[in-house]
Design a protein around this motif. Sequence first.
Motif, mmCIF file in Angstrom:
data_model
loop_
_atom_site.group_PDB
_atom_site.id
_atom_site.type_symbol
_atom_site.label_atom_id
_atom_site.label_comp_id
_atom_site.label_asym_id
_atom_site.label_seq_id
_atom_site.Cartn_x
_atom_site.Cartn_y
_atom_site.Cartn_z
ATOM 1 N N GLN A 90 0.565 -1.124 0.282
ATOM 2 C CA GLN A 90 0.283 0.548 -0.044
ATOM 3 C C GLN A 90 0.810 1.283 -0.037
ATOM 4 O O GLN A 90 1.565 1.260 0.816
ATOM 5 C CB GLN A 90 -0.977 0.038 1.056
ATOM 6 C CG GLN A 90 -1.470 1.392 1.104
ATOM 7 C CD GLN A 90 -2.763 1.010 2.360
ATOM 8 O OE1 GLN A 90 -2.835 0.395 2.992
ATOM 9 N NE2 GLN A 90 -3.557 2.281 2.771
ATOM 10 N N PHE B 224 -2.643 -5.635 -2.108
ATOM 11 C CA PHE B 224 -3.863 -5.912 -2.463
ATOM 12 C C PHE B 224 -4.597 -6.483 -2.337
ATOM 13 O O PHE B 224 -4.768 -8.058 -3.803
ATOM 14 C CB PHE B 224 -4.028 -4.545 -3.701
ATOM 15 C CG PHE B 224 -5.729 -4.075 -4.148
ATOM 16 C CD1 PHE B 224 -6.306 -3.363 -3.605
ATOM 17 C CD2 PHE B 224 -5.409 -4.477 -5.425
ATOM 18 C CE1 PHE B 224 -7.067 -3.393 -3.906
ATOM 19 C CE2 PHE B 224 -6.636 -4.319 -6.226
ATOM 20 C CZ PHE B 224 -7.504 -3.412 -5.583
ATOM 21 N N PHE C 195 -6.811 -3.195 0.893
ATOM 22 C CA PHE C 195 -5.447 -3.345 1.591
ATOM 23 C C PHE C 195 -5.232 -4.259 2.819
ATOM 24 O O PHE C 195 -5.688 -3.403 3.914
ATOM 25 C CB PHE C 195 -4.288 -2.336 1.487
ATOM 26 C CG PHE C 195 -4.014 -1.657 -0.062
ATOM 27 C CD1 PHE C 195 -2.611 -2.603 -0.656
ATOM 28 C CD2 PHE C 195 -4.686 -0.525 -1.019
ATOM 29 C CE1 PHE C 195 -1.887 -2.274 -1.896
ATOM 30 C CE2 PHE C 195 -4.297 -0.826 -2.076
ATOM 31 C CZ PHE C 195 -2.454 -1.622 -2.638
#
Length: 415
Positions: free
Chosen positions: A3, A12, A66
């Motif tokens: 992230q 992700f 995330f």
Amino acid sequence: MEQLGSTKKTSFYVIGISYKKADAKLRGDFSLSPTKKARLLNQAKTSGIQSIVATSTCNRTEIYAFVNDPNELVQLLCNNTVGTIEALEPVAYTLKDSLAIEHMFRVGAGLDSQILGDFEIISQLKSSARVSKKYGLLDAFLERLINSVIQASKRIKTETKLSSGATSVSFASVQYILKSVKDVTTKNILLFGTGKIGRNTCENLIKHTKNEHITLINRTRDRAEKIAGKFKVLVKDYSQLPEEIKNTDILIVATGAQNPTVDKQLIQNKKELLILDLSLPKNVDENVKDLKNVTLTHLDELSNITDETLNKRKEFIPVAEAIIEEIKNAFLAWLEYRKFAPTIKALKEKLNVFAEAEIDVQRKKLEDFNKTQADLISAQIVQKITNHFAHHLKQEASSGKKSLELIQEIFQLDS
């Protein structure tokens, strides 16, 4: 894929459930109403998740975020719906990083839709992103990704015929009516619910059936009247629903209720009645099938309808995929640039310090020194140098990490 701007080691992910493995009943158990979605986002924020988007349509429910472990998202979904982990596991899918990005593009492009070319999901993705941003849960990565998906969707609509004609459940419902009902122009049609699917269905009914006996009912009459004014159809009060059902031949239910709004007790007529339930969760109780004069069809059955137009759309899949690849690569290039942007910024600041120091030395040496002109020249030189470094890092993506470390070492920059 970490992230951006986060010190946490996260990846992700997308977790979801769709029409491919789950029937309408099961999808309904995991659907997210606006209230449930708000609760989910609040819980995500409390648990430390920094970027998350949740979408829910009649065909799918998906969460993009995330996290360290995708089970965090599974738990969030189950905590805020009536579904259970045991029911979700056999039908759910989990995709990570590049596969999650690819999936979002295909969904937004209508390539993963129950009816090929159905773009209704893109408006859901937009509104879900707005809600996440309102909660402070949309970082630069996810916002840029969604904007890229929207861009791809627009180009596919413009440059291909993947969505030629109407391509949604509302279109399929009208096609079903045309094939199933004789003399459809003479029938009384009642549309209950005026959300997006209801509006689209109304438009398709008028466009394809030429029927002038269409009535709208919505819990909030104002919304129905706005649509009625646009399409010139009748509006009745919600309290008149039983009476209107009694007089109708075709009932289309497209409400956003979480529980059935139509059951057999509500149906008093003895003549043939076709009911199309376009809602998720289902808004028509299965007990209406106890009535011999009633035929009930749900959106899953409607979505199986194929016609020549839908088959023709398949020809445009390769072009759509090429557009996705182009825009996805542009997004990934931006993402790559984001990795070395802090170093380029730090380099520029260091070069500016060198320039200022040298300008100060020269100003003291020369009587007619022109500082304004010197500042301008030094700024241009610094910009050109940083541009060269940035270009090099873009071109040398495979060895980018080594180049970054070398720049940081030579100019004594913080890593």
